[in-house]
Write an enzyme that holds these catalytic residues in place. Structure first.
Site, PDB file in Angstrom:
ATOM      1  N   ASN A  86     -12.838  -3.163   2.597  1.00  0.00           N
ATOM      2  CA  ASN A  86     -13.832  -2.192   2.833  1.00  0.00           C
ATOM      3  C   ASN A  86     -14.767  -2.168   1.371  1.00  0.00           C
ATOM      4  O   ASN A  86     -14.403  -2.320   0.299  1.00  0.00           O
ATOM      5  CB  ASN A  86     -12.921  -0.698   2.753  1.00  0.00           C
ATOM      6  N   GLN A 122     -14.388   2.572   1.435  1.00  0.00           N
ATOM      7  CA  GLN A 122     -13.872   2.035   0.040  1.00  0.00           C
ATOM      8  C   GLN A 122     -13.252   3.151  -0.783  1.00  0.00           C
ATOM      9  O   GLN A 122     -14.289   4.049  -1.114  1.00  0.00           O
ATOM     10  CB  GLN A 122     -14.609   1.165  -0.737  1.00  0.00           C
ATOM     11  N   ASP A 129       0.872  -1.102   0.021  1.00  0.00           N
ATOM     12  CA  ASP A 129       0.078   0.184   0.033  1.00  0.00           C
ATOM     13  C   ASP A 129       0.924   1.191  -0.131  1.00  0.00           C
ATOM     14  O   ASP A 129       1.898   1.381   0.587  1.00  0.00           O
ATOM     15  CB  ASP A 129      -0.886   0.129   1.313  1.00  0.00           C
ATOM     16  N   ILE A 130       0.568   2.269  -1.067  1.00  0.00           N
ATOM     17  CA  ILE A 130       1.309   3.437  -1.069  1.00  0.00           C
ATOM     18  C   ILE A 130       0.985   4.348   0.253  1.00  0.00           C
ATOM     19  O   ILE A 130       2.189   5.165   0.662  1.00  0.00           O
ATOM     20  CB  ILE A 130       0.936   4.173  -2.132  1.00  0.00           C
ATOM     21  N   HIS A 180     -10.176  -5.336  -3.422  1.00  0.00           N
ATOM     22  CA  HIS A 180      -8.979  -5.698  -2.579  1.00  0.00           C
ATOM     23  C   HIS A 180      -9.128  -5.916  -1.361  1.00  0.00           C
ATOM     24  O   HIS A 180      -9.770  -5.357  -0.561  1.00  0.00           O
ATOM     25  CB  HIS A 180      -7.829  -4.378  -2.858  1.00  0.00           C
ATOM     26  N   LEU A 181      -8.014  -6.963  -0.861  1.00  0.00           N
ATOM     27  CA  LEU A 181      -7.990  -7.145   0.574  1.00  0.00           C
ATOM     28  C   LEU A 181      -6.624  -6.525   1.221  1.00  0.00           C
ATOM     29  O   LEU A 181      -5.880  -6.687   0.610  1.00  0.00           O
ATOM     30  CB  LEU A 181      -7.632  -8.798   0.321  1.00  0.00           C
ATOM     31  N   HIS A 182      -6.833  -5.981   2.313  1.00  0.00           N
ATOM     32  CA  HIS A 182      -5.981  -5.233   2.917  1.00  0.00           C
ATOM     33  C   HIS A 182      -5.197  -6.533   3.757  1.00  0.00           C
ATOM     34  O   HIS A 182      -5.977  -7.118   4.762  1.00  0.00           O
ATOM     35  CB  HIS A 182      -6.295  -4.251   3.850  1.00  0.00           C
TER      36      HIS A 182
END
Ligand code: AMP
Length: 121
Positions: free
Chosen positions: A95, A102, A39-40, A108-110
């Protein structure tokens, strides 16, 4: 796909562009169907996003035809956590929509870990 949900791939979807290699990412894991990258704006010492290469707008847009892929997504999260050495535990988060905060309309899965995480909600 659920009725009313749009999974049309937008040319400018940032995660589709990362999957296509048009935008840079720090890849941590990949197979034919799934890509995982950092993640950025990490919210924890380890914060990796696990995305299906197929564009699915979010959890609400997934249908029964995505059941196997959703399982693969969770197992990819597990593999990433193992690879990242999250032996003390980790959190997997998806999310959905405004109330779920979101911000990117590509499922996407964190994968979050590397410290004791705060309470949910
Ligand atoms: P969500 O709020 O669940 O939609 O999560 C979207 C996540 O994508 C956020 O944590 C962002 O920091 C992350 N993000 C947005 N753009 C990028 C990017 N180009 N590379 C990596 N992560 C990104």
């Amino acid at each position: 796909m659920r009725e009313g949900a749009s999974n049309l791939m937008p040319a400018d979807c940032i995660f589709c562009r990362i999957v296509r290699g048009e935008l840079p990412s720090q890849k941590v894991w990949e197979n034919d169907e799934i890509l995982a990258f950092r993640d950025i704006h990490p919210a924890a010492p380890v914060h990796v996003l696990v995305v299906p290469k197929e564009h699915i707008a979010g959890m609400a847009a997934a249908g029964n035809e995505h059941a196997a892929l959703l399982g693969e997504l969770l197992l990819a999260g597990q593999k990433v956590a193992e690879q990242e050495g999250l032996d003390e535990g980790y959190r997997l988060v998806i999310n959905q929509g405004n109330h779920g905060r979101q911000t990117v309309a590509h499922l996407h899965l964190h994968v979050l870990g590397g410290r004791l995480l705060g309470a949910m909600g």
